[in-house]
Design a protein around this motif. Structure first.
Motif, PDB file in Angstrom:
ATOM      1  N   GLY A 182     -19.502 -33.900  47.640  1.00 39.36           N
ATOM      2  CA  GLY A 182     -20.496 -34.132  48.696  1.00 39.36           C
ATOM      3  C   GLY A 182     -20.076 -35.253  49.627  1.00 39.36           C
ATOM      4  O   GLY A 182     -19.160 -36.017  49.338  1.00 39.36           O
ATOM      5  N   ARG A 185     -16.847 -27.821  47.454  1.00 40.73           N
ATOM      6  CA  ARG A 185     -17.030 -27.811  45.996  1.00 40.73           C
ATOM      7  C   ARG A 185     -16.317 -26.572  45.459  1.00 40.73           C
ATOM      8  O   ARG A 185     -16.139 -25.584  46.158  1.00 40.73           O
ATOM      9  CB  ARG A 185     -18.509 -27.790  45.633  1.00 40.73           C
ATOM     10  CG  ARG A 185     -19.254 -29.031  46.134  1.00 40.73           C
ATOM     11  CD  ARG A 185     -20.637 -29.111  45.503  1.00 40.73           C
ATOM     12  NE  ARG A 185     -21.455 -30.142  46.133  1.00 40.73           N
ATOM     13  CZ  ARG A 185     -21.435 -31.430  45.793  1.00 40.73           C
ATOM     14  NH1 ARG A 185     -20.647 -31.858  44.838  1.00 40.73           N
ATOM     15  NH2 ARG A 185     -22.230 -32.289  46.408  1.00 40.73           N
ATOM     16  N   LYS A 203     -15.478 -41.773  45.009  1.00 39.69           N
ATOM     17  CA  LYS A 203     -16.487 -41.600  46.053  1.00 39.69           C
ATOM     18  C   LYS A 203     -17.697 -40.947  45.426  1.00 39.69           C
ATOM     19  O   LYS A 203     -17.556 -39.939  44.735  1.00 39.69           O
ATOM     20  CB  LYS A 203     -15.928 -40.693  47.145  1.00 39.69           C
ATOM     21  CG  LYS A 203     -16.873 -40.272  48.197  1.00 39.69           C
ATOM     22  CD  LYS A 203     -17.491 -38.869  48.165  1.00 39.69           C
ATOM     23  CE  LYS A 203     -17.527 -38.055  46.947  1.00 39.69           C
ATOM     24  NZ  LYS A 203     -18.562 -37.007  46.921  1.00 39.69           N
ATOM     25  N   ILE A 237     -22.095 -40.868  46.307  1.00 41.07           N
ATOM     26  CA  ILE A 237     -23.307 -41.497  46.807  1.00 41.07           C
ATOM     27  C   ILE A 237     -24.227 -41.878  45.640  1.00 41.07           C
ATOM     28  O   ILE A 237     -24.991 -42.813  45.710  1.00 41.07           O
ATOM     29  CB  ILE A 237     -24.025 -40.522  47.784  1.00 41.07           C
ATOM     30  CG1 ILE A 237     -25.062 -41.233  48.612  1.00 41.07           C
ATOM     31  CG2 ILE A 237     -24.658 -39.375  47.069  1.00 41.07           C
ATOM     32  CD1 ILE A 237     -24.450 -41.982  49.696  1.00 41.07           C
ATOM     33  N   ASP A 238     -24.098 -41.136  44.534  1.00 35.23           N
ATOM     34  CA  ASP A 238     -24.991 -41.350  43.388  1.00 35.23           C
ATOM     35  C   ASP A 238     -24.614 -42.570  42.550  1.00 35.23           C
ATOM     36  O   ASP A 238     -25.359 -42.958  41.659  1.00 35.23           O
ATOM     37  CB  ASP A 238     -25.004 -40.117  42.478  1.00 35.23           C
ATOM     38  CG  ASP A 238     -25.646 -38.918  43.138  1.00 35.23           C
ATOM     39  OD1 ASP A 238     -26.220 -39.079  44.227  1.00 35.23           O
ATOM     40  OD2 ASP A 238     -25.578 -37.816  42.555  1.00 35.23           O
ATOM     41  N   MET A 245     -31.483 -39.119  46.948  1.00 38.11           N
ATOM     42  CA  MET A 245     -30.454 -38.456  46.165  1.00 38.11           C
ATOM     43  C   MET A 245     -30.285 -39.113  44.799  1.00 38.11           C
ATOM     44  O   MET A 245     -30.706 -40.248  44.587  1.00 38.11           O
ATOM     45  CB  MET A 245     -29.145 -38.444  46.925  1.00 38.11           C
ATOM     46  CG  MET A 245     -29.152 -37.320  47.944  1.00 38.11           C
ATOM     47  SD  MET A 245     -27.547 -36.930  48.546  1.00 38.11           S
ATOM     48  CE  MET A 245     -27.870 -35.358  49.330  1.00 38.11           C
ATOM     49  N   GLY A 246     -29.637 -38.419  43.920  1.00 39.06           N
ATOM     50  CA  GLY A 246     -29.426 -38.908  42.552  1.00 39.06           C
ATOM     51  C   GLY A 246     -29.628 -37.757  41.597  1.00 39.06           C
ATOM     52  O   GLY A 246     -30.727 -37.524  41.118  1.00 39.06           O
ATOM     53  N   ARG A 247     -28.552 -37.016  41.388  1.00 38.91           N
ATOM     54  CA  ARG A 247     -28.658 -35.789  40.594  1.00 38.91           C
ATOM     55  C   ARG A 247     -28.902 -36.113  39.119  1.00 38.91           C
ATOM     56  O   ARG A 247     -29.822 -35.630  38.507  1.00 38.91           O
ATOM     57  CB  ARG A 247     -27.357 -35.011  40.730  1.00 38.91           C
ATOM     58  CG  ARG A 247     -27.511 -33.552  40.465  1.00 38.91           C
ATOM     59  CD  ARG A 247     -26.203 -32.820  40.328  1.00 38.91           C
ATOM     60  NE  ARG A 247     -25.156 -33.199  41.239  1.00 38.91           N
ATOM     61  CZ  ARG A 247     -24.655 -32.425  42.200  1.00 38.91           C
ATOM     62  NH1 ARG A 247     -25.168 -31.251  42.418  1.00 38.91           N
ATOM     63  NH2 ARG A 247     -23.645 -32.838  42.926  1.00 38.91           N
ATOM     64  N   GLU A 282     -33.925 -37.147  43.198  1.00 38.11           N
ATOM     65  CA  GLU A 282     -33.990 -35.675  43.152  1.00 38.11           C
ATOM     66  C   GLU A 282     -33.834 -35.096  41.742  1.00 38.11           C
ATOM     67  O   GLU A 282     -34.342 -34.016  41.448  1.00 38.11           O
ATOM     68  CB  GLU A 282     -32.903 -35.077  44.052  1.00 38.11           C
ATOM     69  CG  GLU A 282     -31.517 -35.511  43.617  1.00 38.11           C
ATOM     70  CD  GLU A 282     -30.383 -34.948  44.452  1.00 38.11           C
ATOM     71  OE1 GLU A 282     -30.604 -33.990  45.195  1.00 38.11           O
ATOM     72  OE2 GLU A 282     -29.274 -35.495  44.332  1.00 38.11           O
ATOM     73  N   TYR A 333     -30.265 -35.876  52.885  1.00 40.84           N
ATOM     74  CA  TYR A 333     -28.956 -35.763  53.535  1.00 40.84           C
ATOM     75  C   TYR A 333     -28.747 -36.836  54.595  1.00 40.84           C
ATOM     76  O   TYR A 333     -27.612 -37.169  54.920  1.00 40.84           O
ATOM     77  CB  TYR A 333     -28.765 -34.357  54.116  1.00 40.84           C
ATOM     78  CG  TYR A 333     -28.600 -33.336  53.003  1.00 40.84           C
ATOM     79  CD1 TYR A 333     -27.384 -33.200  52.347  1.00 40.84           C
ATOM     80  CD2 TYR A 333     -29.663 -32.550  52.582  1.00 40.84           C
ATOM     81  CE1 TYR A 333     -27.218 -32.305  51.296  1.00 40.84           C
ATOM     82  CE2 TYR A 333     -29.518 -31.648  51.541  1.00 40.84           C
ATOM     83  CZ  TYR A 333     -28.296 -31.525  50.894  1.00 40.84           C
ATOM     84  OH  TYR A 333     -28.144 -30.650  49.851  1.00 40.84           O
ATOM     85  N   ARG A 371     -26.669 -39.886  53.486  1.00 40.34           N
ATOM     86  CA  ARG A 371     -25.244 -39.797  53.153  1.00 40.34           C
ATOM     87  C   ARG A 371     -24.375 -39.305  54.315  1.00 40.34           C
ATOM     88  O   ARG A 371     -23.153 -39.345  54.227  1.00 40.34           O
ATOM     89  CB  ARG A 371     -25.031 -38.909  51.918  1.00 40.34           C
ATOM     90  CG  ARG A 371     -25.220 -37.437  52.147  1.00 40.34           C
ATOM     91  CD  ARG A 371     -24.812 -36.611  50.928  1.00 40.34           C
ATOM     92  NE  ARG A 371     -24.513 -35.253  51.334  1.00 40.34           N
ATOM     93  CZ  ARG A 371     -24.235 -34.263  50.523  1.00 40.34           C
ATOM     94  NH1 ARG A 371     -24.201 -34.469  49.224  1.00 40.34           N
ATOM     95  NH2 ARG A 371     -23.968 -33.074  50.987  1.00 40.34           N
TER      96      ARG A 371
HETATM   97  O1  LIG Z   1     -26.045 -30.074  48.725  1.00 38.71           O
HETATM   98  P1  LIG Z   1     -24.719 -30.563  48.305  1.00 38.71           P
HETATM   99  O2  LIG Z   1     -23.807 -30.885  49.422  1.00 38.71           O
HETATM  100  O3  LIG Z   1     -24.056 -29.700  47.296  1.00 38.71           O
HETATM  101  O4  LIG Z   1     -24.920 -31.978  47.625  1.00 38.71           O
HETATM  102  C1  LIG Z   1     -26.026 -32.384  46.911  1.00 38.71           C
HETATM  103  C2  LIG Z   1     -25.627 -33.350  45.829  1.00 38.71           C
HETATM  104  O5  LIG Z   1     -24.570 -34.168  46.207  1.00 38.71           O
HETATM  105  C3  LIG Z   1     -24.852 -35.511  45.903  1.00 38.71           C
HETATM  106  O6  LIG Z   1     -25.159 -36.152  47.111  1.00 38.71           O
HETATM  107  C4  LIG Z   1     -23.686 -36.172  45.258  1.00 38.71           C
HETATM  108  O7  LIG Z   1     -22.664 -36.255  46.181  1.00 38.71           O
HETATM  109  C5  LIG Z   1     -26.054 -35.462  45.003  1.00 38.71           C
HETATM  110  O8  LIG Z   1     -26.858 -36.583  45.108  1.00 38.71           O
HETATM  111  C6  LIG Z   1     -26.727 -34.223  45.453  1.00 38.71           C
HETATM  112  O9  LIG Z   1     -27.470 -33.625  44.427  1.00 38.71           O
END
Ligand SMILES: O=P(O)(O)OC[C@H]1O[C@](O)(CO)[C@@H](O)[C@@H]1O
Ligand SMILES: Nc1ncnc2c1ncn2[C@@H]1O[C@H](COP(=O)(O)OP(=O)(O)OP(=O)(O)O)[C@@H](O)[C@H]1O
Ligand SMILES: [Mg+2]
Length: 564
Positions: free
Chosen positions: A174, A237, A290, A292-293, A336-338, A392, A449, A452
């Protein structure tokens, strides 16, 4: 020194004032009681086109370490083990691989920085080969010294000549603020510090290695990219095909690979490194973390995190203004924060307007005593308004209970999440309208979004610059299979296996989360049963040092990160 053979010859590389006491790469090793070192008895003699012999005479002589029957930890291909050096008083160096671990007798060259006017005036600019950085900074007088990582920075000798280098840069996963700054600074460092002119950008993440053309990167065309969010190289991805990627590296004659990405990306980098090593290629594989989380372990924090937290303030502020302007106003902000709630936690601590912060690591319940509804109601009665920040990945089990849907994954295998922000907003609305017959005014803001996709702030820009420069110094010095990272405020080289072994998460029974709870005054949602179970798992709280003494360094590191 234990079974490590070292050959060295005098170097005329450096002007005397830059000479470091033991920069022959030898004396440092003698100090250690046991040395697990790389064997160079590799059966895969470097035969690829990526391996070159010196094309011009050099003023400094080469030195080589290895070629021995050492107590090997990293040796011939297929025998990839951590490279660990044990010293006195519990000192442990978790070292990074080096090209000479599997390609013996590589020639070395003087670091061109010695002639660079900017650096030649700096005393001790080159890093001493013995310099390492401790992971433990809180110690008692009898504590063992614990795990260390190699200090990053320029070395007196390099393993590449400028015109020999063909570097490439790839960004995966991401977006994150600062990606372009890192790209720019790698190009600038290679060009202006090491005279490297061939740098290729890989288009669109890992699959770009084999499915797309590369982009030539020059100081001119990356000059102002740091002012833009995103990555000029594109990202993706999925699509990691190790052998196709390494074929492409080989075919293109690339010999330094800079890989910028999160935990998934670093796992990918690690297998690329293994394959490169198996093939015996003189190719450095270096990572820059890298995410963001902030879910990468060991390092202090990942770049772009500060920027994201700062940007999140704008959403929280808006939620607060909206909430306090109406009667029984509730502002809900999803961040964010998976799997890790660092952004939500730090954004909450920074803002002071947040009354409730929900993260994936901290389970919560809605109904009943000590539940979320009860707290929201109390807060509305006391203050007339409230702000909720929710990561999230929080409460996904609860969402799954109420919304029946199959678990879906993205192309990299990451779980795709339900929108917990919408879900909790609806739950709160239903509770107050149906059960409490109380009018509330809830506004849901989803800036996920937005936090980030922006350029990095000033401090992240500095951080990105240092990471990129460190990474380039390490690659030129022949280190490989490493990630550049900040540990206790110092730039280090961390072996891939330490970066990918686990995810960094907020530990809700440690100090930082307790500080947040004290700041918001929210319930911990921890039931006594959970605390008891957690204590059972972690052992009694007092013997911090015993824990540090134990072999379980992972736990110690995890605690230190959360326990600052
Ligand atoms: O929608 P995308 O681009 O797959 O990314 C979402 C995920 O990427 C992250 O920003 C991590 O990079 C998570 O916080 C988020 O769940
Ligand atoms: N175990 C793995 N082995 C090899 N490649 C992997 C592995 N896990 C992920 N990758 C590859 O790494 C790339 C990025 O992974 P992912 O999408 O999980 O993002 P990430 O690097 O973790 O970044 P973030 O989670 O911060 O967005 C993808 O191309 C994916 O195929
Ligand atoms: Mg990830």
């Amino acid at each position: 020194m234990d079974r490590v053979s070292v050959s060295s010859s005098s170097s005329s590389c450096m002007k005397s004032r830059f000479l470091e006491p033991s920069d022959s790469g030898i004396s440092c090793l003698r100090k250690f009681s046991s040395v697990s070192f790389s064997s160079s008895s590799s059966s895969s003699s470097p035969s690829s086109s990526n391996i070159r012999s010196p094309t011009k005479s050099v003023s400094c002589s080469s030195f080589s370490i290895g070629s021995s029957t050492s107590s090997v930890s990293m040796g011939s291909p297929g025998n990839l083990k951590p490279k660990v050096v044990n010293g006195t008083n519990g000192y442990v160096l978790e070292d990074v691989p080096h090209l000479i671990d599997y390609i013996p007798d590589l020639p070395t060259y003087c670091n061109p920085l010695q002639d660079n006017p900017a650096f030649s005036v700096v005393k001790q600019y080159f890093v001493h080969v013995d310099d390492t950085v401790p992971t433990k900074v809180v110690v008692h007088k009898d504590s063992p010294r614990g795990t260390h990582f190699r200090r990053a920075g320029p070395r007196q000798k390099v393993y590449f000549q400028s015109d020999e280098v063909h570097a490439c840069i790839v960004t995966c996963g991401g977006l994150c603020p600062g990606l372009n700054t890192v790209i720019r600074e790698i190009v600038y460092s290679l060009h202006y510090m090491y005279g490297v002119t061939r740098v290729s950008g890989i288009d669109g993440g890992y699959r770009g290695f084999y499915a797309k053309n590369t982009i030539a990167l020059t100081p001119k065309n990356v000059n102002d990219i740091h002012k833009r969010g995103g990555t000029i190289l594109g990202t993706s991805r999925g699509g990691h095909d190790t052998s196709k990627i390494v074929d492409s590296i080989q075919d293109r004659g690339i010999n330094q690979v800079y890989i910028i990405g999160g935990d998934g990306t670093q796992k990918g980098a690690s297998v690329i490194f293994e394959e490169v090593r198996k093939r015996g290629l003189k190719v450095v594989v270096a990572g820059i973390p890298k995410t963001i989380d902030n879910d990468i372990p060991v390092i202090d924090k990942s770049f772009g995190f500060d920027t994201a937290v700062e940007e999140a303030q704008r959403a929280i502020n808006a939620a607060h203004v909206e909430a306090e302007s109406v009667e029984n106003g509730i502002g809900v902000v999803k961040l964010m924060g998976r799997y890790s709630g660092f952004i939500a936690m730090y954004a909450t601590l920074a803002s002071r307007d947040v009354d409730l912060c929900l993260i994936p690591e901290s389970p919560f319940h809605l109904e009943g005593p000590g539940g979320l509804f009860e707290y929201v109601e109390t807060r509305l009665r006391e203050m007339g308004h409230m702000v909720i920040v929710i990561a999230e990945g929080a409460g996904q089990d609860l969402v799954a209970e109420s919304i029946q849907s199959a678990a879906v994954q993205d192309a990299s295998g990451n779980r795709l999440l339900q929108d917990v922000g919408l879900w909790i907003s609806q739950k709160i609305k239903d509770y107050f309208s149906k059960q409490r017959k109380m009018a509330i005014n809830l506004k849901y803001i989803d800036p996920t979004y937005m936090i980030r996709a922006i350029p990095s702030n000033a401090s992240d820009n500095v951080y990105c610059t240092l990471l990129a420069q460190s990474c380039v110094h390490g690659a030129m010095a022949g280190y490989t299979g490493f990630t550049s990272g900040l540990v206790n405020g110092r730039q280090t080289y961390i072996p891939f296996y330490r970066i990918i072994e686990r995810q960094n998460q907020v530990v809700i029974t440690d100090r930082m989360w307790a500080r947040l709870l004290a700041s918001t005054n929210q319930p911990s949602f921890l039931r006594t049963k959970d605390v008891i179970e957690d204590k059972k798992e972690r052992g009694p709280p007092t013997p911090l040092l015993e824990k540090q003494n134990s072999a379980n360094d992972n736990l110690v590191n995890k605690e230190q990160i959360n326990d600052k």
